[in-house]
Design an enzyme around this catalytic site. Structure first.
Site, PDB file in Angstrom:
ATOM      1  N   CYS A  81      -5.282   2.303 -10.282  1.00  0.00           N
ATOM      2  CA  CYS A  81      -6.037   1.122 -10.682  1.00  0.00           C
ATOM      3  C   CYS A  81      -5.777  -0.091  -9.713  1.00  0.00           C
ATOM      4  CB  CYS A  81      -5.515   0.599 -11.949  1.00  0.00           C
ATOM      5  SG  CYS A  81      -5.888   1.942 -13.265  1.00  0.00           S
ATOM      6  N   GLY A 107     -10.146   2.165  -8.242  1.00  0.00           N
ATOM      7  CA  GLY A 107     -10.890   2.395  -9.695  1.00  0.00           C
ATOM      8  C   GLY A 107     -12.086   1.990  -9.683  1.00  0.00           C
ATOM      9  N   ASN A 181      -1.336  -1.398 -13.226  1.00  0.00           N
ATOM     10  CA  ASN A 181      -1.319  -0.503 -12.773  1.00  0.00           C
ATOM     11  C   ASN A 181      -0.147   0.704 -12.592  1.00  0.00           C
ATOM     12  OD1 ASN A 181      -1.425  -0.011  -8.788  1.00  0.00           O
ATOM     13  ND2 ASN A 181      -2.070   1.583 -10.387  1.00  0.00           N
ATOM     14  N   GLY A 182      -0.275   2.041 -12.737  1.00  0.00           N
ATOM     15  CA  GLY A 182       0.636   3.099 -12.940  1.00  0.00           C
ATOM     16  C   GLY A 182       0.692   3.624 -14.096  1.00  0.00           C
ATOM     17  N   CYS A 329       5.374   5.187  -3.600  1.00  0.00           N
ATOM     18  CA  CYS A 329       4.437   6.316  -3.524  1.00  0.00           C
ATOM     19  C   CYS A 329       3.896   6.615  -1.856  1.00  0.00           C
ATOM     20  CB  CYS A 329       3.356   6.170  -4.371  1.00  0.00           C
ATOM     21  SG  CYS A 329       1.785   7.409  -4.171  1.00  0.00           S
ATOM     22  N   TYR A 335      -3.758   8.224   1.364  1.00  0.00           N
ATOM     23  CA  TYR A 335      -5.115   8.400   0.801  1.00  0.00           C
ATOM     24  C   TYR A 335      -5.433   7.045   0.201  1.00  0.00           C
ATOM     25  CZ  TYR A 335      -9.327   9.637  -1.794  1.00  0.00           C
ATOM     26  OH  TYR A 335     -10.513   9.724  -2.202  1.00  0.00           O
ATOM     27  N   CYS A 475       1.177  14.506 -10.161  1.00  0.00           N
ATOM     28  CA  CYS A 475       1.742  13.227 -10.278  1.00  0.00           C
ATOM     29  C   CYS A 475       1.953  12.609 -11.762  1.00  0.00           C
ATOM     30  CB  CYS A 475       0.851  12.338  -9.204  1.00  0.00           C
ATOM     31  SG  CYS A 475       1.687  10.505  -9.325  1.00  0.00           S
ATOM     32  N   CYS A 526       8.784   8.204  -2.622  1.00  0.00           N
ATOM     33  CA  CYS A 526       8.424   9.258  -3.658  1.00  0.00           C
ATOM     34  C   CYS A 526       7.646  10.403  -2.930  1.00  0.00           C
ATOM     35  CB  CYS A 526       7.589   8.903  -4.832  1.00  0.00           C
ATOM     36  SG  CYS A 526       7.158  10.310  -5.901  1.00  0.00           S
ATOM     37  N   CYS A 529       4.836  15.270  -5.364  1.00  0.00           N
ATOM     38  CA  CYS A 529       4.014  16.068  -5.331  1.00  0.00           C
ATOM     39  C   CYS A 529       3.780  17.070  -4.077  1.00  0.00           C
ATOM     40  CB  CYS A 529       2.431  15.133  -5.436  1.00  0.00           C
ATOM     41  SG  CYS A 529       2.416  13.813  -4.068  1.00  0.00           S
TER      42      CYS A 529
HETATM   43 FE1  SF4 Z   1       2.917   9.238  -5.287  1.00  0.00          FE
HETATM   44 FE2  SF4 Z   1       2.935  12.049  -4.935  1.00  0.00          FE
HETATM   45 FE3  SF4 Z   1       4.837  10.216  -6.157  1.00  0.00          FE
HETATM   46 FE4  SF4 Z   1       2.737  10.537  -7.380  1.00  0.00          FE
HETATM   47  S1  SF4 Z   1       4.059  12.282  -7.073  1.00  0.00           S
HETATM   48  S2  SF4 Z   1       3.672   8.859  -6.805  1.00  0.00           S
HETATM   49  S3  SF4 Z   1       1.270  10.501  -5.781  1.00  0.00           S
HETATM   50  S4  SF4 Z   1       4.006  10.535  -3.814  1.00  0.00           S
END
Ligand code: SF4
Length: 553
Positions: A81, A107, A181-182, A329, A335, A475, A526, A529
């Site tokens: 978002c 979004g 957002n989140g 993230c 992307y 995710c 993070c 994924c």
């Molecule tokens: Fe981003 Fe992947 Fe972590 Fe989700 S799991 S916050 S898409 S890096």
């Protein structure tokens, strides 16, 4: 198309008054219009002090069909978002509109704006793109110098206008509006507990949990003034200390604007100001908003930071939550974010360009041209071309007019979906050995169709390069991802994927190379994924191990 009128019914639920909607036929609409005006206002009484409206005017659903065939979405993780907050700028709604326009890529399901005018909140929201939801007349009605706005892509809750944010409620007599957002990982659990205590939810969004937690918070009781910014901030801190997961939240009230980011800082949130006025502040998901509206970037809202803007424009920064290592993230750089944005202190474009350069270094191949899968593959393809010396050519064109389609998703249409969105330029690719650079592979279905299309248009060889590591997990922090079992890299080796998509060679950006690129900051991103190292373990829905809520009054 004839719209539907939404008559708003106040739903009083233990201190929180939510606005819910009921649908009427055109005949009922005529009969009810007077009542709607009397109790809830309409576009004619927006912004007038004498308006009896307690809350906003209703969004008219101009088109309640929703894309049945997600042609425009492709085989990607989907954006979460976008949020924007404006304080101290005349025509704040218009600034918010342009901000949402710049954030449209985050979004496309629905958009909304709430403003403060004469100590009251007014909002307008609907399903659709920002330019479909708002026009000049609507924006002119949304007067005032403070606003928040939200672009929705549903990562939680169904696709419905009732889930379009901001959510505006009356909380023990104070009007507040929230944009988030989140994704909150323990929202289902809290919701179940609140429902056991009698809370009635109006939406299926996780964001509403925050409002209910604010409503049931006892922390405001120690405030001398119960209806004050101080009381509201205490309620918000209490609510957020009970949730887990990702949030970049904006909260608007007649008392001021609050911006807050979760302690791990999953999702971005930045602060800026208009250059020509010293007492104003703008919050946005990405810096591309500032580029569009002519504002300057001031700084990021830090993970775990709450910035409180009071009515007179004073700004306070608090860190009310225990601190954690940041877990921004990395997919924002792969992307989601616009290449022109600076996200988590880094240029998104330069990250993607470097990913392409790394791919050229670790997975070189004899080829005639490098072509991107537009548009998100462009910077990495340019990087691959620069590092390899192989010429870059736009061998695939993207249609800008696919938009959202309302065609039933028959198998035949599904097969057409890639061709509707992307077309091969035969004169560029015929008889050529191609390096095709894309940002990611999720299910693999698009890549397979794309390779087939390139071969049908005369490509001699197709070498696929993916500018991110293999995605092996879903995710839980605000990104719409398929179930883990649907992820091709969860089910197949790279060689099996190569065969499945029928490429001559396939290479991903290795995870260790991504870490190397991030350098000392690597542990503050993070990458769950790809790695399976989830900073906050996902919570089973049925988990009832302990009560998260305040004691009952
Ligand atoms: Fe981003 Fe992947 Fe972590 Fe989700 S799991 S916050 S898409 S890096």
């Amino acid at each position: 198309m004839e719209g539907r009128l939404e008559d708003h019914c106040n739903m009083n639920n233990g201190g929180i008054t939510f606005v819910t909607s009921c649908t009427f036929s055109p005949k009922q609409r005529l009969a009810k219009s007077q009542r709607a005006k009397t109790f809830y206002g309409n576009s004619n009484n927006i912004g007038r002090q004498s308006s009896p409206a307690k809350l906003m005017f209703p969004g008219v659903i101009t088109n309640n069909l929703f894309p049945l065939n997600m042609v425009s979405q492709g085989d990607h993780f989907h954006e979460e978002c976008g949020v924007i907050g404006v304080w101290g700028i005349e025509s704040a709604a218009k600034i918010a509109f342009y901000g949402l326009h710049a954030l449209q890529h985050r979004g496309q399901e629905g958009a909304g704006i709430t403003v403060v005018f004469n100590e009251k909140l007014y909002e307008y929201k609907n399903l659709g793109l920002v330019t479909e939801v708002f026009n000049d007349d609507i924006l002119s009605e949304l007067q005032g110098s403070a606003a928040i706005g939200h672009n929705r892509y549903s990562t939680s809750g169904e696709k419905s206008v009732r889930n379009v944010q901001p959510f505006t409620v009356e909380l023990n007599g104070i009007q507040v509006s929230i944009a988030h957002n989140g994704n909150l990982t323990n929202a289902n659990k809290i919701r179940s507990q609140l429902e056991l205590r009698g809370s009635i939810f109006n939406t299926s969004s996780d964001t509403e949990v925050v409002l209910h937690l604010m409503a049931t918070s006892l922390l405001a009781s120690s405030c001398i003034e119960k209806n004050s910014q101080d009381a509201l901030v205490r309620r918000l801190i209490d609510a957020l200390s009970r949730v887990e997961g990702a949030y970049s939240i904006l909260l608007l009230s007649p008392f001021g604007l609050v911006a807050v980011r979760d302690p791990l800082g999953f999702r971005p949130l930045v602060m800026g100001k208009m250059k020509d006025n010293s007492k104003n502040v703008i919050f946005a998901s990405e810096t591309c908003v500032f580029d569009l509206i002519g504002a300057e970037f001031v700084r990021e809202v830090d993970p775990g930071e709450m910035i409180v803007v009071s009515k007179d424009g004073r700004i306070h920064s608090l860190f009310p939550f225990p601190s954690h290592t940041r877990k921004a993230c990395i997919f924002e750089h792969i992307y989601f974010s616009r290449p022109s944005s600076i996200v988590f202190g880094r240029s998104v474009y330069m990250s993607r360009f470097r990913f392409g350069e790394i791919l050229a270094e670790i997975a070189p191949v004899e080829a005639d041209i490098v072509i991107p899968v537009p548009e998100s593959g462009v910077p990495a393809a340019l990087g691959y071309s620069a590092a390899s010396g192989i010429p870059y050519q736009p061998g695939i064109m993207r249609s800008h007019y696919v938009g959202r389609t309302f065609i039933q998703p028959t198998q035949h249409i599904r097969d057409l979906s890639v061709r509707l969105k992307l077309s091969a330029v035969r004169s560029i690719i015929e008889h050529k050995r191609l390096v095709v650079v894309d940002d990611s592979i999720v299910r693999g279905t698009t890549s397979r169709k794309l390779v087939r299309m390139l071969r049908e248009n005369g490509a001699k060889q197709v070498h696929v390069r993916i500018a991110c590591p293999p995605i092996t997990g879903s995710c839980y922090y605000g990104v719409d991802t398929p179930n883990t079992k649907e992820l091709i890299s969860h089910n197949m080796t790279n060689e099996e994927i190569r065969k499945y998509i029928d490429a001559d060679s396939l290479a991903f950006l290795p995870l260790d190379q991504l870490h190397q690129f991030l350098g000392e900051e690597s542990s503050s991103f993070c990458d769950a994924c790809f790695s399976g190292n989830y900073p906050i373990p996902p919570l089973p829905v049925e988990d009832t191990t302990h009560d998260i809520l305040s004691p009952m009054l």
